[in-house]
Design a protein around this motif. Structure first.
Motif, PDB file in Angstrom:
ATOM      1  N   ILE A  20     -41.867  45.581  29.748  1.00  0.00           N
ATOM      2  CA  ILE A  20     -40.615  46.139  29.218  1.00  0.00           C
ATOM      3  C   ILE A  20     -40.165  47.356  30.014  1.00  0.00           C
ATOM      4  O   ILE A  20     -40.947  47.973  30.740  1.00  0.00           O
ATOM      5  CB  ILE A  20     -40.747  46.558  27.733  1.00  0.00           C
ATOM      6  CG1 ILE A  20     -41.808  47.651  27.572  1.00  0.00           C
ATOM      7  CG2 ILE A  20     -41.001  45.359  26.850  1.00  0.00           C
ATOM      8  CD1 ILE A  20     -41.805  48.359  26.244  1.00  0.00           C
ATOM      9  N   ARG A  21     -38.894  47.667  29.831  1.00  0.00           N
ATOM     10  CA  ARG A  21     -38.312  48.920  30.308  1.00  0.00           C
ATOM     11  C   ARG A  21     -37.675  49.562  29.085  1.00  0.00           C
ATOM     12  O   ARG A  21     -37.008  48.884  28.301  1.00  0.00           O
ATOM     13  CB  ARG A  21     -37.268  48.646  31.386  1.00  0.00           C
ATOM     14  CG  ARG A  21     -36.569  49.905  31.897  1.00  0.00           C
ATOM     15  CD  ARG A  21     -35.691  49.625  33.117  1.00  0.00           C
ATOM     16  NE  ARG A  21     -34.804  48.501  32.966  1.00  0.00           N
ATOM     17  CZ  ARG A  21     -33.539  48.576  32.536  1.00  0.00           C
ATOM     18  NH1 ARG A  21     -33.006  49.735  32.193  1.00  0.00           N
ATOM     19  NH2 ARG A  21     -32.800  47.500  32.445  1.00  0.00           N
ATOM     20  N   VAL A  22     -37.882  50.852  28.910  1.00  0.00           N
ATOM     21  CA  VAL A  22     -37.296  51.564  27.776  1.00  0.00           C
ATOM     22  C   VAL A  22     -36.248  52.521  28.312  1.00  0.00           C
ATOM     23  O   VAL A  22     -36.500  53.265  29.260  1.00  0.00           O
ATOM     24  CB  VAL A  22     -38.363  52.333  26.968  1.00  0.00           C
ATOM     25  CG1 VAL A  22     -37.733  53.063  25.791  1.00  0.00           C
ATOM     26  CG2 VAL A  22     -39.461  51.392  26.489  1.00  0.00           C
ATOM     27  N   GLN A  23     -35.064  52.459  27.710  1.00  0.00           N
ATOM     28  CA  GLN A  23     -34.011  53.375  28.136  1.00  0.00           C
ATOM     29  C   GLN A  23     -33.435  54.090  26.924  1.00  0.00           C
ATOM     30  O   GLN A  23     -33.473  53.587  25.805  1.00  0.00           O
ATOM     31  CB  GLN A  23     -32.935  52.664  28.955  1.00  0.00           C
ATOM     32  CG  GLN A  23     -32.036  51.730  28.200  1.00  0.00           C
ATOM     33  CD  GLN A  23     -31.070  50.981  29.114  1.00  0.00           C
ATOM     34  OE1 GLN A  23     -31.478  50.436  30.137  1.00  0.00           O
ATOM     35  NE2 GLN A  23     -29.815  50.953  28.729  1.00  0.00           N
ATOM     36  N   LEU A  24     -32.939  55.270  27.198  1.00  0.00           N
ATOM     37  CA  LEU A  24     -32.299  56.102  26.184  1.00  0.00           C
ATOM     38  C   LEU A  24     -30.826  56.182  26.552  1.00  0.00           C
ATOM     39  O   LEU A  24     -30.476  56.622  27.654  1.00  0.00           O
ATOM     40  CB  LEU A  24     -32.932  57.496  26.170  1.00  0.00           C
ATOM     41  CG  LEU A  24     -32.448  58.467  25.102  1.00  0.00           C
ATOM     42  CD1 LEU A  24     -32.761  57.934  23.709  1.00  0.00           C
ATOM     43  CD2 LEU A  24     -33.101  59.823  25.302  1.00  0.00           C
ATOM     44  N   ASP A  25     -29.969  55.699  25.671  1.00  0.00           N
ATOM     45  CA  ASP A  25     -28.528  55.701  25.903  1.00  0.00           C
ATOM     46  C   ASP A  25     -27.847  56.673  24.949  1.00  0.00           C
ATOM     47  O   ASP A  25     -28.172  56.715  23.762  1.00  0.00           O
ATOM     48  CB  ASP A  25     -27.926  54.307  25.675  1.00  0.00           C
ATOM     49  CG  ASP A  25     -28.182  53.351  26.818  1.00  0.00           C
ATOM     50  OD1 ASP A  25     -28.960  53.687  27.733  1.00  0.00           O
ATOM     51  OD2 ASP A  25     -27.615  52.250  26.789  1.00  0.00           O
ATOM     52  N   GLU A  26     -26.907  57.416  25.487  1.00  0.00           N
ATOM     53  CA  GLU A  26     -26.013  58.193  24.644  1.00  0.00           C
ATOM     54  C   GLU A  26     -24.738  57.361  24.518  1.00  0.00           C
ATOM     55  O   GLU A  26     -24.216  56.862  25.518  1.00  0.00           O
ATOM     56  CB  GLU A  26     -25.690  59.550  25.274  1.00  0.00           C
ATOM     57  CG  GLU A  26     -24.787  60.409  24.407  1.00  0.00           C
ATOM     58  CD  GLU A  26     -24.469  61.757  25.033  1.00  0.00           C
ATOM     59  OE1 GLU A  26     -23.697  62.507  24.405  1.00  0.00           O
ATOM     60  OE2 GLU A  26     -24.952  62.044  26.136  1.00  0.00           O
ATOM     61  N   VAL A  27     -24.274  57.172  23.287  1.00  0.00           N
ATOM     62  CA  VAL A  27     -23.122  56.298  23.050  1.00  0.00           C
ATOM     63  C   VAL A  27     -22.046  57.017  22.232  1.00  0.00           C
ATOM     64  O   VAL A  27     -22.334  57.929  21.471  1.00  0.00           O
ATOM     65  CB  VAL A  27     -23.536  54.999  22.309  1.00  0.00           C
ATOM     66  CG1 VAL A  27     -24.518  54.182  23.143  1.00  0.00           C
ATOM     67  CG2 VAL A  27     -24.117  55.293  20.925  1.00  0.00           C
ATOM     68  N   ARG A  28     -20.803  56.554  22.454  1.00  0.00           N
ATOM     69  CA  ARG A  28     -19.688  57.001  21.624  1.00  0.00           C
ATOM     70  C   ARG A  28     -19.489  55.917  20.564  1.00  0.00           C
ATOM     71  O   ARG A  28     -19.320  54.738  20.870  1.00  0.00           O
ATOM     72  CB  ARG A  28     -18.420  57.190  22.435  1.00  0.00           C
ATOM     73  CG  ARG A  28     -17.268  57.735  21.588  1.00  0.00           C
ATOM     74  CD  ARG A  28     -16.103  58.267  22.397  1.00  0.00           C
ATOM     75  NE  ARG A  28     -16.428  59.006  23.602  1.00  0.00           N
ATOM     76  CZ  ARG A  28     -16.911  60.266  23.673  1.00  0.00           C
ATOM     77  NH1 ARG A  28     -17.127  60.936  22.557  1.00  0.00           N
ATOM     78  NH2 ARG A  28     -17.164  60.841  24.825  1.00  0.00           N
ATOM     79  N   LEU A  29     -19.536  56.314  19.319  1.00  0.00           N
ATOM     80  CA  LEU A  29     -19.399  55.400  18.186  1.00  0.00           C
ATOM     81  C   LEU A  29     -17.924  55.054  17.949  1.00  0.00           C
ATOM     82  O   LEU A  29     -17.037  55.769  18.419  1.00  0.00           O
ATOM     83  CB  LEU A  29     -20.003  56.042  16.938  1.00  0.00           C
ATOM     84  CG  LEU A  29     -21.479  56.435  17.043  1.00  0.00           C
ATOM     85  CD1 LEU A  29     -21.907  57.235  15.821  1.00  0.00           C
ATOM     86  CD2 LEU A  29     -22.345  55.206  17.222  1.00  0.00           C
ATOM     87  N   PRO A  30     -17.663  54.004  17.213  1.00  0.00           N
ATOM     88  CA  PRO A  30     -16.273  53.623  16.916  1.00  0.00           C
ATOM     89  C   PRO A  30     -15.456  54.731  16.255  1.00  0.00           C
ATOM     90  O   PRO A  30     -14.245  54.792  16.421  1.00  0.00           O
ATOM     91  CB  PRO A  30     -16.418  52.422  15.984  1.00  0.00           C
ATOM     92  CG  PRO A  30     -17.734  51.829  16.331  1.00  0.00           C
ATOM     93  CD  PRO A  30     -18.614  53.010  16.691  1.00  0.00           C
ATOM     94  N   ASN A  31     -16.126  55.645  15.545  1.00  0.00           N
ATOM     95  CA  ASN A  31     -15.400  56.747  14.881  1.00  0.00           C
ATOM     96  C   ASN A  31     -15.222  57.967  15.787  1.00  0.00           C
ATOM     97  O   ASN A  31     -14.746  59.007  15.354  1.00  0.00           O
ATOM     98  CB  ASN A  31     -16.100  57.147  13.582  1.00  0.00           C
ATOM     99  CG  ASN A  31     -17.478  57.749  13.807  1.00  0.00           C
ATOM    100  OD1 ASN A  31     -17.922  57.917  14.946  1.00  0.00           O
ATOM    101  ND2 ASN A  31     -18.169  58.063  12.725  1.00  0.00           N
TER     102      ASN A  31
END
Length: 181
Positions: A20-31
């Motif tokens: 596996i590869r583990v990544q940490l994503d910062e995301v913009r939510l629909p709100n």
């Protein structure tokens, strides 16, 4: 764009292993707010629902470190990058059980844990089995077990069968037996 889609702002690989590869994503939510997502990236896998001419399903007993116990599972394995799932299914069935299948038919593909992983598992049905010699990977220790449908459901009720791919295969097998009657 979907009104539910999360937009990736930033992505960072925090671990890269053999499986596996583990990544940490910062995301913009629909709100419009932001959040983080821990993602497990996986090349995918196959599993094989093999039933002998005697009407027994083929399983392997294997120790699973995350569970710290042995469980019964249908034969399965990881896809190599770019590998054809059908070829992988044939290879894994033979490596883990010694059986070769005259016919391998895709049943269903499903995501194992879409809340945090992208692993897509392809389930195949194996028929026309001929017995041979198992040859598991050097770090894989398995024991072949063949059970009737009734014995398999008892193993599930006792917790000896406890993984999603095998439970799904059992219910598919059960439905096929009911349909054939």
């Amino acid at each position: 764009m979907s009104r539910l889609k999360e937009q990736t702002i930033r992505s960072e690989t925090i671990f890269e292993g053999r499986v596996i590869r583990v990544q940490l994503d910062e995301v913009r939510l629909p709100n419009g707010k932001t959040s983080t997502r821990e993602l497990v990236k996986h090349t995918g896998a196959v599993s094989v629902m093999a039933v002998t001419k005697e009407g027994k399903m083929v399983f392997v007993r294997q120790y699973r470190k995350p569970l710290d116990k042995e469980i019964l599972e249908i034969p399965a394995g990881k896809l190599e990058p770019g590998e054809d799932p059908k070829e992988c299914a044939a290879r894994e069935l033979e490596e883990e059980t010694g059986y070769r299948a005259q016919n391998l038919k895709p049943i269903v593909s499903f995501y194992t844990s879409p809340g945090f992983a992208d692993e897509l598992l392809h389930l195949y049905e194996a028929t026309g089995l001929s017995e041979g010699e198992a040859n598991p990977d050097s770090d894989e220790f398995v024991e072949r077990v063949e059970l009737t449908l009734e014995e398999a459901f008892q193993a599930m009720e006792s917790g000896e069968i406890a993984d999603a791919k095998t439970v799904a295969a059992l219910y598919i097998w059960h439905n096929r037996v009911l349909t054939e009657k």
